[in-house]
Design a protein around this motif. Structure first.
Motif, mmCIF file in Angstrom:
data_model
loop_
_atom_site.group_PDB
_atom_site.id
_atom_site.type_symbol
_atom_site.label_atom_id
_atom_site.label_comp_id
_atom_site.label_asym_id
_atom_site.label_seq_id
_atom_site.Cartn_x
_atom_site.Cartn_y
_atom_site.Cartn_z
ATOM 1 N N GLY A 629 0.790 -1.217 0.000
ATOM 2 C CA GLY A 629 0.000 0.000 0.000
ATOM 3 C C GLY A 629 0.825 1.271 0.000
ATOM 4 O O GLY A 629 0.405 2.283 0.563
ATOM 5 N N VAL A 630 1.996 1.253 -0.659
ATOM 6 C CA VAL A 630 2.882 2.409 -0.681
ATOM 7 C C VAL A 630 2.824 3.050 -2.056
ATOM 8 O O VAL A 630 2.945 2.365 -3.078
ATOM 9 N N ASP A 631 2.676 4.358 -2.071
ATOM 10 C CA ASP A 631 2.642 5.118 -3.321
ATOM 11 C C ASP A 631 4.014 5.715 -3.564
ATOM 12 O O ASP A 631 4.555 6.420 -2.713
ATOM 13 N N VAL A 632 4.595 5.438 -4.724
ATOM 14 C CA VAL A 632 5.933 5.912 -5.027
ATOM 15 C C VAL A 632 5.998 7.433 -5.071
ATOM 16 O O VAL A 632 6.998 8.038 -4.681
ATOM 17 N N ASP A 633 4.938 8.067 -5.544
ATOM 18 C CA ASP A 633 4.950 9.527 -5.612
ATOM 19 C C ASP A 633 4.809 10.159 -4.240
ATOM 20 O O ASP A 633 5.374 11.222 -3.981
ATOM 21 N N ALA A 634 4.059 9.517 -3.363
ATOM 22 C CA ALA A 634 3.855 10.078 -2.025
ATOM 23 C C ALA A 634 5.097 9.948 -1.162
ATOM 24 O O ALA A 634 5.433 10.858 -0.404
ATOM 25 N N SER A 635 5.810 8.838 -1.260
ATOM 26 C CA SER A 635 6.987 8.622 -0.419
ATOM 27 C C SER A 635 7.964 7.696 -1.132
ATOM 28 O O SER A 635 7.843 6.477 -1.053
ATOM 29 N N THR A 637 10.962 7.085 -0.293
ATOM 30 C CA THR A 637 11.687 6.320 0.729
ATOM 31 C C THR A 637 10.919 5.069 1.117
ATOM 32 O O THR A 637 11.481 3.962 1.149
ATOM 33 N N ALA A 638 9.629 5.227 1.411
ATOM 34 C CA ALA A 638 8.823 4.071 1.799
ATOM 35 C C ALA A 638 8.693 3.084 0.657
ATOM 36 O O ALA A 638 8.694 1.860 0.864
ATOM 37 N N PHE A 639 8.633 3.571 -0.572
ATOM 38 C CA PHE A 639 8.480 2.668 -1.713
ATOM 39 C C PHE A 639 9.755 1.855 -1.935
ATOM 40 O O PHE A 639 9.688 0.656 -2.237
ATOM 41 N N VAL A 640 10.912 2.498 -1.825
ATOM 42 C CA VAL A 640 12.168 1.769 -2.002
ATOM 43 C C VAL A 640 12.279 0.653 -0.966
ATOM 44 O O VAL A 640 12.612 -0.497 -1.281
ATOM 45 N N THR A 641 11.986 0.977 0.286
ATOM 46 C CA THR A 641 12.065 -0.034 1.342
ATOM 47 C C THR A 641 11.075 -1.166 1.081
ATOM 48 O O THR A 641 11.422 -2.346 1.218
ATOM 49 N N CYS A 698 15.547 -1.839 -16.092
ATOM 50 C CA CYS A 698 15.398 -0.901 -14.982
ATOM 51 C C CYS A 698 14.705 -1.570 -13.821
ATOM 52 O O CYS A 698 13.949 -2.516 -13.984
ATOM 53 N N ILE A 699 15.041 -1.075 -12.657
ATOM 54 C CA ILE A 699 14.401 -1.529 -11.431
ATOM 55 C C ILE A 699 13.843 -0.292 -10.731
ATOM 56 O O ILE A 699 14.545 0.714 -10.614
ATOM 57 N N PRO A 700 12.580 -0.278 -10.344
ATOM 58 C CA PRO A 700 11.951 0.952 -9.872
ATOM 59 C C PRO A 700 12.737 1.732 -8.829
ATOM 60 O O PRO A 700 12.857 2.955 -8.953
ATOM 61 N N PRO A 701 13.312 1.116 -7.810
ATOM 62 C CA PRO A 701 14.006 1.945 -6.815
ATOM 63 C C PRO A 701 15.166 2.730 -7.388
ATOM 64 O O PRO A 701 15.517 3.794 -6.882
ATOM 65 N N PHE A 702 15.771 2.247 -8.468
ATOM 66 C CA PHE A 702 16.947 2.917 -9.013
ATOM 67 C C PHE A 702 16.587 3.913 -10.115
ATOM 68 O O PHE A 702 17.449 4.565 -10.656
ATOM 69 N N ALA A 703 15.318 4.010 -10.453
ATOM 70 C CA ALA A 703 14.903 4.945 -11.493
ATOM 71 C C ALA A 703 14.112 6.116 -10.947
ATOM 72 O O ALA A 703 13.677 6.966 -11.687
ATOM 73 N N LEU A 704 13.940 6.167 -9.636
ATOM 74 C CA LEU A 704 13.116 7.217 -9.057
ATOM 75 C C LEU A 704 13.766 8.583 -9.138
ATOM 76 O O LEU A 704 13.097 9.599 -9.205
ATOM 77 N N ALA A 705 15.117 8.626 -9.109
ATOM 78 C CA ALA A 705 15.792 9.922 -9.022
ATOM 79 C C ALA A 705 15.639 10.722 -10.304
ATOM 80 O O ALA A 705 15.291 11.889 -10.285
ATOM 81 N N ASP A 706 15.924 10.122 -11.457
ATOM 82 C CA ASP A 706 15.894 10.892 -12.697
ATOM 83 C C ASP A 706 15.075 10.220 -13.790
ATOM 84 O O ASP A 706 15.047 10.688 -14.919
ATOM 85 N N GLY A 707 14.443 9.099 -13.479
ATOM 86 C CA GLY A 707 13.606 8.426 -14.452
ATOM 87 C C GLY A 707 14.373 7.555 -15.416
ATOM 88 O O GLY A 707 13.788 6.896 -16.251
#
Length: 1023
Positions: A629-635, A637-641, A698-707
C-alpha cells in the motif's frame, strides 16, 4: 537393518576416535587461559590506564549502561582509539609470543623430567637385573610383536611396589615400561593377568598415547605452577587497593569475573585432561584384546552399588578420574556403545572452551590492532573447528553405531542443549555483553547460543544419517571430514556475527532503524530521503540488512552458508547399491548388515525446489512494493524499502513452500531435503528476478531519481548485493525451521534410484551454487584484508547510533571526567592554540614594527595553517563531558578554524582589513578558550587548577591583537567576506559534526555493524 538377536560387534576404529581433537581442545584451553592471565598481569605492571580514556569520553562509572559505554566510545572512536594507543597501550607485542615460548620450554622440561624421575635408579632397576633366565624378556618380545611394535620397549622393574600394576612413560618413539614388583611376582601364579596388563601398556605405545599423555600432565603442572600464581597475586592486589580506587564500581566486575573465570577455566582444563586420559585407557584395553589379550586378565568387578544416589555420586566422581572404573572398562570390552555415545561433559566443555577461546583471542588481537575481515574470520574458524572436531566427530560416531546395530540414533536436541549451555556459560564468564557491568543488559539474547547449538548438532546428525545410507566406499572418514568442514565453516560465520553484533545486542545496543533506512535510501537514490514514518516493513527490511552486513563482508561467508545444502546434496552423487557398503562390512567384520534404506530418487527433492522457485518467480516479477500500500509519488523512501523487502520476502516464501513440500516427500531425510529444496528455489527465484529486471533494463528503486534506468551490470550487482545475499541466511533459517523433524517417522520402502538423472540435477545445482559463491568471494576478497580506519568506524557508528542522553551525574564523577578530559589531551590542545597564536602575533608584530605591508607578511602564513590544523585536530578529540563547557569548546574550535582560514585567505589575496579582522577573531577565540577552562573548574582539584592556570598564563599573550597592518596593496579582486568562508568550504566531516552539521551518509558497504565491531567501540579494553 540389524535383525540379529544381539548387537553386532562394531570395530571402534570404524571412524576416528576423536581423542586427538580433544587433546587439541585441552591445549587450546591451557594456552588461552594462561595467556589471558599473563596479559592481565602484564597490563597491571605497565602504564596501562584504560579507565582514563573512558572517563575523558564521558563514561560515568556505575551509571552508564554497557550500551551507553559502547555509544560514547563509538561516537568518539577517533579520540578514544588515539587515547588508548597513547595512555592505555598494550604490553609489547613479544609478551604473548614470549610466554608461548616459555610455556613450550617449561612443558618440554617437565616432560623430560617426568621420564627421568620415573626411571630414577633409586626406584627402578633394569629387567635384566631380575630376569636371570630371560623368560620375562621373551614374553615382552612376544607381546611387543603382537602389538605391532617395531622393537620391544625398554622395561624396568620397581621392586619396591607391591601392587600388580605397570606404567608406561617417556615418549611414543622411545617408551619405557615400568613393571611393579607385585606384577612380576604374579606372573607365575596368574600369567593371563600378567600378559593382559603388559599388552595394555604396549597398546598405549601402539596407539601413540605416551607422548600425548605426558604432554597433558606436563602442561597441567606448568599451568598450576607458573601461570596461575601470578594471576592470583594480581587479583589479591586489585582487591587490596579497591577502597582507594574512585572507579572501583567499574573495576569490581572485571576483577571478580577474572577470578571466577580462572576458577572455571581451571576446572574445565582438569575435566578435559581427565576426559582425554580416560578415553585413551579404554581404547588401549580394546587394542590389547584385539591383539590377543585375555579380557578377564585385568578387569575386576566393582562393589555392588545399585542405589540411585550411589550411582549418581559414582557418575559424578567418574568425571574427575583419569582412569575409568573397572566396570566401565569391562563393559566397553563387551558392549562398544560406551565408545560411541554422545555424553554431556564433552559437549559442555567444548561449548564453554570454544566461546572463551574465541572471545579471548579477539580480546588479545584487538589490543594491538583493528582486525580485517580475514583476521576476524580466521579467529572464528579456529573456535568453530574445535566445536566441529569434537562434537561433530562424536555425533558421526554415534550415528554410524546406531545405524549398524539398528537402534535409534543420538538426540541432536539434547546434544545441542548441552553444547549451547556450555557456550552460554563460557560467554557470560568471559564477560561478553557486560563491558563493566556484572550481567548483560539483555540476558535473554544469550538464549540464541543454545538455539544455534541445536541447529549445529541437528544438521551434523542428519547429514551423517544421510551419508551413512548413501556412501559405498571403504571408509566414511572422507565424507565425515567434508561434513565437519562444512559445519565448522557455517559455525564460524555465526561466531563472527555473535562477536560483532550479538554481544553488542546483549549489552543493550541496537541499530537505529530510521537512520539505517535513510542511509540506504540516500545511497540508492542519490538524494535525501523524505520524512516517511518507520513502519514494520522498514523494521523488517533494516533488520535483514543490518544483521547480515558484517558476516556477508567475509569472503567465504556465502560459500559456508551454501555448503549447508550443497554437502547433503552431494550424497545423491554417490553410486546407489543394494549390497551392504564396504565400510559397513569392514566395521562389522564381514557381517552383511545394511545401515538403512537407499536414498530416494533425487527428483523427490528437486521438484519441490522447482515448484518453490516458480512461486517465488511469480512474486518477484511483479511490482511487490505496491503490495504494502505504498505510493511511489507520495513517499519514495517508503516505496524503495517496500520494494526491496518485498523481493526478499518472495525468496523466503519460495523457500518455505519448497521446504514444506520436500519434508513430506522425503520424510527419512527431511532436514536435508528441506535445505536442498530451499536452495534450489532460491537460485531459480533469483534467476527469474535477474532476467526480469535486467531485460527490462530498470528496477523501480533505481529509477526514481531521474527516471533513467540503470545499466544492466549495475542492476545485476545491486540485485545480488541487496536481495540475494542478505536473504540467503534467512532462507536457510526458514528451511531449517520448516524441515526440523518433530518426530521419528517410520521408514518406508524406497526403490533404488537411477544415477544419471540424479547426477545431472546435482551438477546443475552445484554449478549455480558455485557461481554465487565465486561472485561473492571475488567481490569481497580484495577488501577483506583492509582494516577500517578509526574515522570510518566512527562514521559508521554515527550512522547507526543515537547519542546517549546526558543525565544527571554526581559532582565527583563529573570532576573525574573533566579532569580526564584535560589530562588526556584537552590541556595540550589549549596550550597548542595559545602557542600557535602567540607565535603568529609575535611574527606579525615584528613585521608591522618593521614597516611591512600585507604583501610582505606571507612568511607568517604557516602559523595560520597551524591554527587551522589545530582546529581540525580539536574536532577529532573528545567532547567536553561538562555540557556547558562543551558548548564553549565547540564555539572555540569554530572560531579558531574560521580565524585561521580567514588569515590564510587574507594573506593569499593581500587583504589587510580581512587579515586584521582575522587577528581580532583569534583574540576572541583565545578568550573563548579561557572560558572553557573557567567553565570546567567546578569541582576539579584546586591544585590541578592552579598548575594549569599558571601554565596557561605562561604561554598566553596579553589578549590583544597585534597592531593593524599598514595600508594594503591595491588589488583588482574585491575583498573577501569572511562569512563566505564558512565551515562547509573545506572543513572535514568531523568538524561538521562538531559544529552541529549532519555528515553525509556513506554507502551501506562501509557500515561496520555499529558499536559491536570486534575492534570497534564495543571491544572491551578492560575498561
Amino acid at each position: 537393518m540389524n535383525t540379529h538377536g544381539s548387537p553386532s560387534r562394531v570395530d571402534e576404529r570404524a571412524l576416528s576416535a576423536g581423542t586427538t581433537v580433544r587433546f587439541v581442545l585441552l591445549v587450546a584451553l591451557l594456552v588461552m587461559s594462561s595467556s589471558l592471565m599473563v596479559l592481565h598481569v602484564a597490563l597491571a605492571l605497565s602504564a596501562y590506564d584504560g579507565f582514563g580514556c573512558s572517563l575523558a569520553a564521558g563514561v560515568a562509572p556505575g551509571i552508564d549502561s554497557a550500551a551507553d559505554v559502547i555509544a560514547r566510545r563509538g561516537l568518539q572512536w577517533e579520540a578514544y582509539r588515539a587515547c588508548s594507543i597513547r595512555y592505555a597501550p598494550p604490553p609489547p607485542w613479544w609478551v604473548l609470543p614470549g610466554w608461548w615460548a616459555v610455556l613450550a620450554l617449561l612443558t618440554a622440561l617437565v616432560f623430560w623430567a617426568l621420564s627421568r624421575w620415573k626411571a630414577r635408579r633409586g626406584r627402578a632397576v633394569p629387567l635384566a637385573a631380575v630376569d636371570h633366565d630371560g623368560a620375562v624378556a621373551r614374553v615382552v618380545a612376544e607381546l611387543a610383536e603382537a602389538a605391532g611394535l617395531r622393537r620391544p620397549p625398554r622395561v624396568v622393574i620397581d621392586v619396591s611396589a607391591s601392587s600388580a600394576g605397570a606404567v608406561v612413560f617417556g615418549r611414543t618413539g622411545r617408551a619405557t615400561v615400568r613393571l611393579h614388583g607385585g606384577l612380576l611376582a604374579l606372573r607365575a601364579v596368574d600369567p593371563l593377568r600378567f600378559r593382559a596388563v603388559l599388552s595394555h601398556e604396549f597398546a598405549h605405545i601402539a596407539n601413540g598415547d605416551v607422548t600425548i599423555t605426558y604432554l597433558t600432565v606436563a602442561l597441567w603442572r606448568v599451568y598450576l605452577g607458573v601461570a596461575l600464581p601470578p594471576f592470583l597475586l594480581w587479583c589479591v592486589l586489585m582487591f587490596q587497593r579497591a577502597p582507594n580506587s574512585p572507579v572501583w564500581s567499574s573495576e569490581a566486575p572485571i576483577v571478580t569475573r577474572g577470578l571466577l573465570l580462572t576458577a572455571l577455566l581451571t576446572m574445565l582444563v582438569y575435566l578435559a585432561r581427565a576426559d582425554v586420559l580416560r578415553s585413551r585407557e579404554v581404547y588401549a584395553d580394546l587394542t590389547a584384546v584385539r591383539r590377543g589379550a585375555d579380557p578377564t586378565g585385568w578387569s575386576r568387578l566393582d562393589a555392588d552399588d545399585v542405589g540411585t544416589r550411589r550411582r549418581l555420586l559414582r557418575a559424578f566422581l567418574e568425571l574427575w578420574r583419569t582412569h575409568p572404573r573397572w566396570e566401565v572398562r569391562r563393559r566397553a570390552l563387551t558392549d562398544p556403545a560406551v565408545l560411541f555415545g554422545v555424553y554431556a561433559l564433552p559437549l559442555f566443555l567444548t561449548g564453554a572452551a570454544a566461546t572463551i577461546t574465541h572471545s579471548h583471542t579477539m580480546f588479545a588481537l584487538t589490543q594491538y590492532a583493528q582486525l580485517s575481515s580475514w583476521a576476524q574470520h580466521g579467529a572464528a574458524l579456529a573456535a568453530a573447528a574445535l566445536v566441529a572436531g569434537v562434537v561433530g566427530v562424536a555425533l558421526w560416531r554415534a550415528v554410524v553405531f546406531s545405524a549398524l546395530i539398528g537402534v535409534p540414533g543420538p538426540s541432536s536436541i539434547r546434544a545441542g542443549l548441552w553444547l549451547g549451555l556450555g557456550m552460554m556459560l563460557g560467554g557470560l564468564a568471559a564477560g561478553q555483553g557486560t563491558i563493566n557491568e556484572w550481567l548483560p543488559a539483555r540476558p535473554w539474547v544469550f538464549l540464541l547460543l543454545p538455539v544455534i547449538a541445536v541447529a549445529f548438532t541437528s544438521w551434523s546428525t542428519h547429514c551423517a544419517r544421510l551419508w551413512v545410507v548413501a556412501w559405498r566406499g571403504r571408509s566414511l572418514r572422507g565424507v565425515m571430514l567434508l561434513s565437519v568442514a562444512a559445519a565448522s565453516s557455517a559455525l564460524s560465520v555465526w561466531f563472527v556475527w555473535w562477536q560483532t553484533q550479538g554481544v553488542a545486542a546483549g549489552a543493550g545496543w541496537w541499530f537505529d532503524v530510521a537512520g539505517v533506512r535513510d542511509d540506504l535510501v540516500t545511497y540508492l537514490l542519490g538524494t535525501a530521503p523524505d520524512d516517511a514514518p518507520v513502519t514494520w516493513v522498514d523494521t523488517a527490511f533494516v533488520t535483514i540488512m543490518n544483521t547480515t552486513t558484517n558476516v556477508l563482508a567475509l569472503p567465504f561467508a556465502i560459500a559456508a552458508l551454501i555448503g549447508l545444502w550443497v554437502v547433503p546434496m552431494l550424497a545423491w552423487w554417490s553410486r546407489p547399491g543394494i549390497d551392504p557398503p564396504r565400510w559397513a562390512l569392514a566395521a562389522l567384520a564381514g557381517d552383511r548388515i545394511r545401515p538403512g534404506p537407499p536414498l530416494p530418487a533425487f527428483r523427490r527433492v528437486l521438484l519441490p525446489g522447482v515448484c518453490g522457485g516458480v512461486l517465488g518467480a511469480a512474486i518477484v516479477v511483479a511490482p511487490v512494493g505496491t503490495w504494502f500500500g505504498v505510493d511511489v509519488d507520495a513517499s519514495p523512501t517508503a516505496f524503495v524499502t517496500a520494494e526491496l523487502f518485498g523481493m526478499q520476502l518472495a525468496f523466503l516464501v519460495a523457500a518455505a513452500a519448497a521446504a514444506a513440500v520436500a519434508r513430506r516427500t522425503v520424510p527419512e531425510h527431511r532436514l536435508a531435503a528441506a535445505l536442498i529444496a530451499a536452495g534450489t528455489a532460491t537460485l531459480l527465484c533469483f534467476g527469474a528476478l535477474l532476467l526480469s529486471r535486467v531485460s527490462d533494463g530498470c528496477i523501480p528503486p533505481f529509477a526514481l531519481a531521474d527516471g533513467a534506468c540503470s545499466s544492466e551490470t549495475g542492476v545485476a550487482r545491486r540485485l545480488f548485493d541487496l536481495i540475494l545475499l542478505p536473504a540467503l541466511p534467512f532462507v536457510l533459517l526458514t528451511a531449517g525451521l520448516v524441515g526440523a523433524p518433530r518426530s521419528v517417522s517410520a521408514r518406508r520402502a524406497v526403490r533404488p534410484r537411477t544415477i544419471g538423472p540424479a547426477r545431472a540435477g546435482v551438477l546443475v545445482l552445484l554449478v549455480g551454487a558455485l557461481a554465487v559463491s565465486t561472485v561473492a568471494f571475488v567481490q569481497r576478497a580484495p577488501v577483506a584484508g583492509r582494516v577500517p580506519t578509526p574515522a570510518e568506524v566512527q562514521q559508521a557508528s554515527r550512522q547507526a547510533m543515537d547519542a546517549p542522553p546526558d543525565g544527571p551525574v554526581p559532582a565527583s564523577t563529573r570532576a573525574m571526567q573533566v579532569e580526564a578530559w584535560f589530562g588526556y589531551g584537552g590541556d595540550d590542545l589549549l596550550d597548542d592554540f595559545s602557542v600557535h597564536r602567540r607565535d603568529l602575533f609575535a611574527a606579525v608584530t615584528a613585521g608591522v614594527e618593521a614597516g611591512a605591508t600585507i604583501a610582505e607578511l606571507h612568511h607568517v602564513r604557516p602559523h595560520c595553517t597551524e591554527i587551522v590544523a589545530f582546529a581540525e585536530e580539536g574536532v577529532r578529540y573528545f567532547r567536553v563531558p561538562d555540557p556547558s563547557a562543551n558548548e564553549l569548546w565547540e564555539s572555540f574550535l569554530v572560531l579558531a578554524w574560521q580565524a585561521g582560514r580567514e588569515c590564510e585567505i587574507a594573506l593569499d589575496a593581500d587583504q589587510a582589513e580581512d587579515f586584521d579582522a582575522a587577528m581580532q577573531d583569534l583574540v576572541t577565540a583565545q578568550n573563548t578558550g579561557d572560558r572553557v577552562l573557567r567553565a570546567s573548574t567546578r569541582g576539579r582539584d584546586r591544585h590541578r587548577l592552579v598548575r594549569v592556570g599558571r601554565k596557561r598564563r605562561a604561554t598566553t599573550a596579553a589578549g590583544t591583537p597585534p597592531k593593524p597592518v599598514s595600508t594594503p596593496v591595491p588589488s583588482t579582486d574585491p575583498p573577501r567576506n569572511p562569512n563566505s568562508v564558512g565551515l562547509l568550504a573545506g572543513v572535514p566531516v568531523t568538524a561538521r559534526v562538531c559544529a552541529g552539521i549532519s555528515a553525509v551518509p556513506a554507502a551501506p558497504g562501509v557500515r561496520a555493524g555499529g558499536g559491536g565491531a570486534a575492534a570497534g567501540p564495543g571491544s572491551d579494553r578492560r575498561s
